[in-house]
Design a protein around this motif. Structure first.
Motif, PDB file in Angstrom:
ATOM      1  N   ARG A 178       0.362 -17.546  13.099  1.00  0.00           N
ATOM      2  CA  ARG A 178      -0.057 -16.532  14.057  1.00  0.00           C
ATOM      3  C   ARG A 178      -1.362 -16.981  14.698  1.00  0.00           C
ATOM      4  N   ASN A 179      -1.441 -16.816  16.010  1.00  0.00           N
ATOM      5  CA  ASN A 179      -2.671 -17.096  16.728  1.00  0.00           C
ATOM      6  C   ASN A 179      -3.633 -15.936  16.457  1.00  0.00           C
ATOM      7  N   PRO A 180      -4.770 -16.179  15.806  1.00  0.00           N
ATOM      8  CA  PRO A 180      -5.664 -15.075  15.449  1.00  0.00           C
ATOM      9  C   PRO A 180      -6.310 -14.392  16.663  1.00  0.00           C
ATOM     10  N   GLN A 181      -6.426 -15.093  17.787  1.00  0.00           N
ATOM     11  CA  GLN A 181      -7.038 -14.479  18.969  1.00  0.00           C
ATOM     12  C   GLN A 181      -6.075 -13.546  19.683  1.00  0.00           C
ATOM     13  N   THR A 182      -4.825 -13.981  19.826  1.00  0.00           N
ATOM     14  CA  THR A 182      -3.867 -13.181  20.600  1.00  0.00           C
ATOM     15  C   THR A 182      -2.916 -12.390  19.714  1.00  0.00           C
ATOM     16  N   GLY A 183      -2.768 -12.801  18.472  1.00  0.00           N
ATOM     17  CA  GLY A 183      -1.834 -12.132  17.578  1.00  0.00           C
ATOM     18  C   GLY A 183      -0.401 -12.588  17.755  1.00  0.00           C
ATOM     19  N   SER A 184      -0.139 -13.496  18.687  1.00  0.00           N
ATOM     20  CA  SER A 184       1.227 -13.945  18.923  1.00  0.00           C
ATOM     21  C   SER A 184       1.681 -14.886  17.806  1.00  0.00           C
ATOM     22  N   GLU A 185       2.962 -14.768  17.465  1.00  0.00           N
ATOM     23  CA  GLU A 185       3.523 -15.613  16.420  1.00  0.00           C
ATOM     24  C   GLU A 185       3.981 -16.936  17.000  1.00  0.00           C
ATOM     25  N   LEU A 186       3.909 -17.985  16.182  1.00  0.00           N
ATOM     26  CA  LEU A 186       4.369 -19.298  16.598  1.00  0.00           C
ATOM     27  C   LEU A 186       4.844 -20.058  15.375  1.00  0.00           C
ATOM     28  N   MET A 187       5.552 -21.154  15.609  1.00  0.00           N
ATOM     29  CA  MET A 187       6.031 -21.990  14.512  1.00  0.00           C
ATOM     30  C   MET A 187       5.108 -23.202  14.383  1.00  0.00           C
ATOM     31  N   LEU A 188       4.607 -23.413  13.181  1.00  0.00           N
ATOM     32  CA  LEU A 188       3.769 -24.576  12.914  1.00  0.00           C
ATOM     33  C   LEU A 188       4.665 -25.732  12.512  1.00  0.00           C
ATOM     34  N   ALA A 189       4.432 -26.873  13.095  1.00  0.00           N
ATOM     35  CA  ALA A 189       5.269 -28.055  12.866  1.00  0.00           C
ATOM     36  C   ALA A 189       5.099 -28.569  11.433  1.00  0.00           C
ATOM     37  N   PRO A 190       6.121 -29.254  10.913  1.00  0.00           N
ATOM     38  CA  PRO A 190       5.964 -29.872   9.598  1.00  0.00           C
ATOM     39  C   PRO A 190       4.886 -30.954   9.671  1.00  0.00           C
ATOM     40  N   ARG A 191       4.207 -31.154   8.543  1.00  0.00           N
ATOM     41  CA  ARG A 191       3.127 -32.134   8.538  1.00  0.00           C
ATOM     42  C   ARG A 191       2.895 -32.644   7.132  1.00  0.00           C
ATOM     43  N   ARG A 192       2.114 -33.689   7.047  1.00  0.00           N
ATOM     44  CA  ARG A 192       1.731 -34.252   5.752  1.00  0.00           C
ATOM     45  C   ARG A 192       0.261 -33.934   5.525  1.00  0.00           C
ATOM     46  N   VAL A 193      -0.079 -33.584   4.291  1.00  0.00           N
ATOM     47  CA  VAL A 193      -1.465 -33.293   3.943  1.00  0.00           C
ATOM     48  C   VAL A 193      -1.858 -34.096   2.712  1.00  0.00           C
ATOM     49  N   VAL A 194      -3.143 -34.343   2.572  1.00  0.00           N
ATOM     50  CA  VAL A 194      -3.676 -35.019   1.393  1.00  0.00           C
ATOM     51  C   VAL A 194      -4.374 -33.964   0.547  1.00  0.00           C
ATOM     52  N   THR A 195      -4.012 -33.900  -0.735  1.00  0.00           N
ATOM     53  CA  THR A 195      -4.658 -32.988  -1.663  1.00  0.00           C
ATOM     54  C   THR A 195      -5.367 -33.796  -2.739  1.00  0.00           C
ATOM     55  N   PHE A 196      -6.324 -33.175  -3.398  1.00  0.00           N
ATOM     56  CA  PHE A 196      -7.085 -33.844  -4.455  1.00  0.00           C
ATOM     57  C   PHE A 196      -7.048 -32.993  -5.713  1.00  0.00           C
ATOM     58  N   SER A 197      -6.763 -33.636  -6.830  1.00  0.00           N
ATOM     59  CA  SER A 197      -6.809 -32.984  -8.136  1.00  0.00           C
ATOM     60  C   SER A 197      -7.819 -33.745  -8.993  1.00  0.00           C
ATOM     61  N   PRO A 198      -8.905 -33.098  -9.396  1.00  0.00           N
ATOM     62  CA  PRO A 198      -9.894 -33.808 -10.203  1.00  0.00           C
ATOM     63  C   PRO A 198      -9.350 -34.103 -11.595  1.00  0.00           C
ATOM     64  N   SER A 199      -9.862 -35.171 -12.200  1.00  0.00           N
ATOM     65  CA  SER A 199      -9.467 -35.480 -13.578  1.00  0.00           C
ATOM     66  C   SER A 199     -10.091 -34.443 -14.499  1.00  0.00           C
TER      67      SER A 199
END
Length: 95
Positions: free
Chosen positions: A64-85
């Motif tokens: 959702r666009n927080p300024q207009t409130g209109s809904e949209l579809m977010l594209a698939p993507r790759r993210v990097v996450t970190f898990s500490p030891s």
């Protein structure tokens, strides 16, 4: 205080006798380039005693666009996450 790449180069230089600042900079750059290419290739990066960087695929999802409130579809993507030891987690929590 944020630790910068220049700070890391300085610490490597000061912590190792016999290397120049240029060599310390090259070593840090080489490590970061290797880490980036590993993650870009979709592989995980494990640094024992520090943590693990994982590459994860996110599916397409509704947003959702927080300024207009209109809904949209977010594209698939790759993210990097970190898990500490566990070692790092314990040291951070026992300051």
């Amino acid at each position: 205080m944020t630790l910068t790449k220049a700070d890391i180069v300085r610490e490597v230089y000061l912590g190792h006798d016999g290397i120049t600042k240029a060599q310390a900079s090259e070593a840090v750059e080489s490590f970061l380039n290797l880490a980036k290419s590993t993650l870009i290739g979709g592989d995980d990066l494990l640094l024992s005693g520090f943590g693990k960087f994982n590459v994860r695929d996110k599916r397409e999802r509704k947003g959702r666009n927080p300024q207009t409130g209109s809904e949209l579809m977010l594209a698939p993507r790759r993210v990097v996450t970190f898990s500490p030891s566990g070692i790092l987690r314990d040291k951070v929590n026992n300051l």
